[in-house]
Design a protein around this motif. Structure first.
Motif, PDB file in Angstrom:
ATOM      1  N   PRO A 109      53.076  50.093   6.696  1.00 24.71           N
ATOM      2  CA  PRO A 109      54.057  51.169   6.850  1.00 24.71           C
ATOM      3  C   PRO A 109      54.238  52.006   5.592  1.00 24.71           C
ATOM      4  O   PRO A 109      54.454  53.203   5.690  1.00 24.71           O
ATOM      5  CB  PRO A 109      55.348  50.452   7.222  1.00 24.71           C
ATOM      6  N   ALA A 110      54.150  51.402   4.402  1.00 26.99           N
ATOM      7  CA  ALA A 110      54.258  52.093   3.112  1.00 26.99           C
ATOM      8  C   ALA A 110      55.286  53.219   3.146  1.00 26.99           C
ATOM      9  O   ALA A 110      56.464  52.995   3.319  1.00 26.99           O
ATOM     10  CB  ALA A 110      52.907  52.589   2.641  1.00 26.99           C
ATOM     11  N   ASN A 111      54.829  54.443   2.993  1.00 22.68           N
ATOM     12  CA  ASN A 111      55.685  55.624   3.061  1.00 22.68           C
ATOM     13  C   ASN A 111      54.848  56.756   3.641  1.00 22.68           C
ATOM     14  O   ASN A 111      53.699  56.544   4.009  1.00 22.68           O
ATOM     15  CB  ASN A 111      56.243  55.985   1.674  1.00 22.68           C
ATOM     16  N   GLN A 112      55.374  57.932   3.723  1.00 26.19           N
ATOM     17  CA  GLN A 112      54.640  59.013   4.372  1.00 26.19           C
ATOM     18  C   GLN A 112      53.375  59.426   3.629  1.00 26.19           C
ATOM     19  O   GLN A 112      52.594  60.209   4.134  1.00 26.19           O
ATOM     20  CB  GLN A 112      55.548  60.224   4.620  1.00 26.19           C
ATOM     21  N   TRP A 113      53.128  58.889   2.418  1.00 27.97           N
ATOM     22  CA  TRP A 113      51.920  59.252   1.678  1.00 27.97           C
ATOM     23  C   TRP A 113      50.907  58.129   1.602  1.00 27.97           C
ATOM     24  O   TRP A 113      49.756  58.379   1.309  1.00 27.97           O
ATOM     25  CB  TRP A 113      52.284  59.698   0.259  1.00 27.97           C
ATOM     26  N   GLU A 114      51.308  56.907   1.838  1.00 25.43           N
ATOM     27  CA  GLU A 114      50.369  55.792   1.661  1.00 25.43           C
ATOM     28  C   GLU A 114      50.314  54.853   2.847  1.00 25.43           C
ATOM     29  O   GLU A 114      49.809  53.747   2.735  1.00 25.43           O
ATOM     30  CB  GLU A 114      50.731  55.024   0.393  1.00 25.43           C
ATOM     31  N   SER A 115      50.818  55.266   3.975  1.00 25.43           N
ATOM     32  CA  SER A 115      50.779  54.423   5.168  1.00 25.43           C
ATOM     33  C   SER A 115      49.432  54.586   5.860  1.00 25.43           C
ATOM     34  O   SER A 115      48.755  55.594   5.705  1.00 25.43           O
ATOM     35  CB  SER A 115      51.913  54.818   6.111  1.00 25.43           C
ATOM     36  N   HIS A 116      49.061  53.548   6.628  1.00 26.62           N
ATOM     37  CA  HIS A 116      47.836  53.672   7.416  1.00 26.62           C
ATOM     38  C   HIS A 116      47.795  52.663   8.557  1.00 26.62           C
ATOM     39  O   HIS A 116      48.441  51.621   8.512  1.00 26.62           O
ATOM     40  CB  HIS A 116      46.566  53.558   6.558  1.00 26.62           C
ATOM     41  N   LEU A 117      47.041  53.011   9.588  1.00 23.87           N
ATOM     42  CA  LEU A 117      46.686  52.131  10.692  1.00 23.87           C
ATOM     43  C   LEU A 117      45.178  52.011  10.627  1.00 23.87           C
ATOM     44  O   LEU A 117      44.463  53.015  10.619  1.00 23.87           O
ATOM     45  CB  LEU A 117      47.118  52.724  12.032  1.00 23.87           C
ATOM     46  N   VAL A 118      44.694  50.767  10.550  1.00 23.75           N
ATOM     47  CA  VAL A 118      43.266  50.517  10.371  1.00 23.75           C
ATOM     48  C   VAL A 118      42.727  49.726  11.558  1.00 23.75           C
ATOM     49  O   VAL A 118      43.342  48.751  11.996  1.00 23.75           O
ATOM     50  CB  VAL A 118      42.995  49.744   9.059  1.00 23.75           C
ATOM     51  N   PHE A 119      41.572  50.141  12.066  1.00 23.98           N
ATOM     52  CA  PHE A 119      40.859  49.469  13.147  1.00 23.98           C
ATOM     53  C   PHE A 119      39.626  48.801  12.557  1.00 23.98           C
ATOM     54  O   PHE A 119      38.864  49.428  11.821  1.00 23.98           O
ATOM     55  CB  PHE A 119      40.435  50.496  14.201  1.00 23.98           C
ATOM     56  N   CYS A 120      39.435  47.532  12.876  1.00 25.98           N
ATOM     57  CA  CYS A 120      38.260  46.793  12.393  1.00 25.98           C
ATOM     58  C   CYS A 120      37.559  46.125  13.571  1.00 25.98           C
ATOM     59  O   CYS A 120      38.199  45.706  14.534  1.00 25.98           O
ATOM     60  CB  CYS A 120      38.675  45.708  11.402  1.00 25.98           C
ATOM     61  N   LYS A 121      36.256  46.019  13.459  1.00 21.95           N
ATOM     62  CA  LYS A 121      35.465  45.297  14.457  1.00 21.95           C
ATOM     63  C   LYS A 121      34.790  44.130  13.751  1.00 21.95           C
ATOM     64  O   LYS A 121      34.060  44.317  12.768  1.00 21.95           O
ATOM     65  CB  LYS A 121      34.418  46.220  15.077  1.00 21.95           C
TER      66      LYS A 121
END
Length: 191
Positions: A109-121
């Protein structure tokens, strides 16, 4: 070291989709036993005070996978509370068939500059995964929804569409939790 809190309430339930994840299931993790779940990998897991938790103080990766096999497309919805900076050390595993064949999604969740959703296989290493969304502004408590239709994986945060991938791979499998090789494992999964 920053504590890492990831509380996942897995609602693996049918959400009005014609082809859903089978009949759905729910486990409140309140009986003190991981009945119906299988541990994969070197990291051990316990059920404690209504939560499934990876054992703390280990650099081992591991999975806690429900034994129920989902054979249909549908929606998987998970309520998550994650550490602001290290929440992506744990995540949701789906279409799991073996420790070498699965999909994994993690959110920081971080903040509006360092957040991300990551998909891995087939890996829980978010540095080698695909960033599906980034720089969004959400609190450390949010809902992750994954909608599956064959090879299309759509992702929603708090019911807002944030991206998708088209990824061939297993079309069925089991669902559960995963935790990478981070030493700290202050992570809780509920239901």
């Amino acid at each position: 070291m920053i504590k890492q809190w990831l509380k996942i309430i897995a609602l693996f339930a049918i959400l009005g989709v014609a082809n859903s994840f089978g009949s759905g299931f729910n486990d409140t993790h309140s009986d003190g036993v991981l009945g119906g779940w299988t541990i994969y990998g070197s990291r051990q897991w316990v059920e404690n005070n209504g939560f499934a938790q990876p054992i703390n103080g280990s650099n081992d990766e591991g999975f806690l996978i429900n034994n129920y096999v989902n054979t249909d497309d549908g929606i998987l919805e998970v309520k998550i509370t994650a550490d602001q900076w290290n929440g992506d050390n744990g995540g949701v595993v789906y279409r799991y068939n073996s420790p070498g064949e699965y999909f994994y999604v993690a959110v920081r969740p971080a903040n509006q500059w360092e957040s991300h959703l990551v998909f891995c296989k087939n890996t829980m290493d978010v540095s080698s995964g695909r960033i599906i969304a980034e720089d969004f502004d959400i609190t450390t408590s949010f809902t992750l929804k994954i909608r599956l239709q064959l090879v299309v994986h759509e992702f929603y945060l708090n019911n807002v569409f944030v991206g998708f991938v088209m990824e061939p791979g297993p079309l069925s499998g089991r669902v559960g939790y995963g935790y990478n090789s981070s030493w700290n494992s202050d992570i809780d999964f509920d239901e």
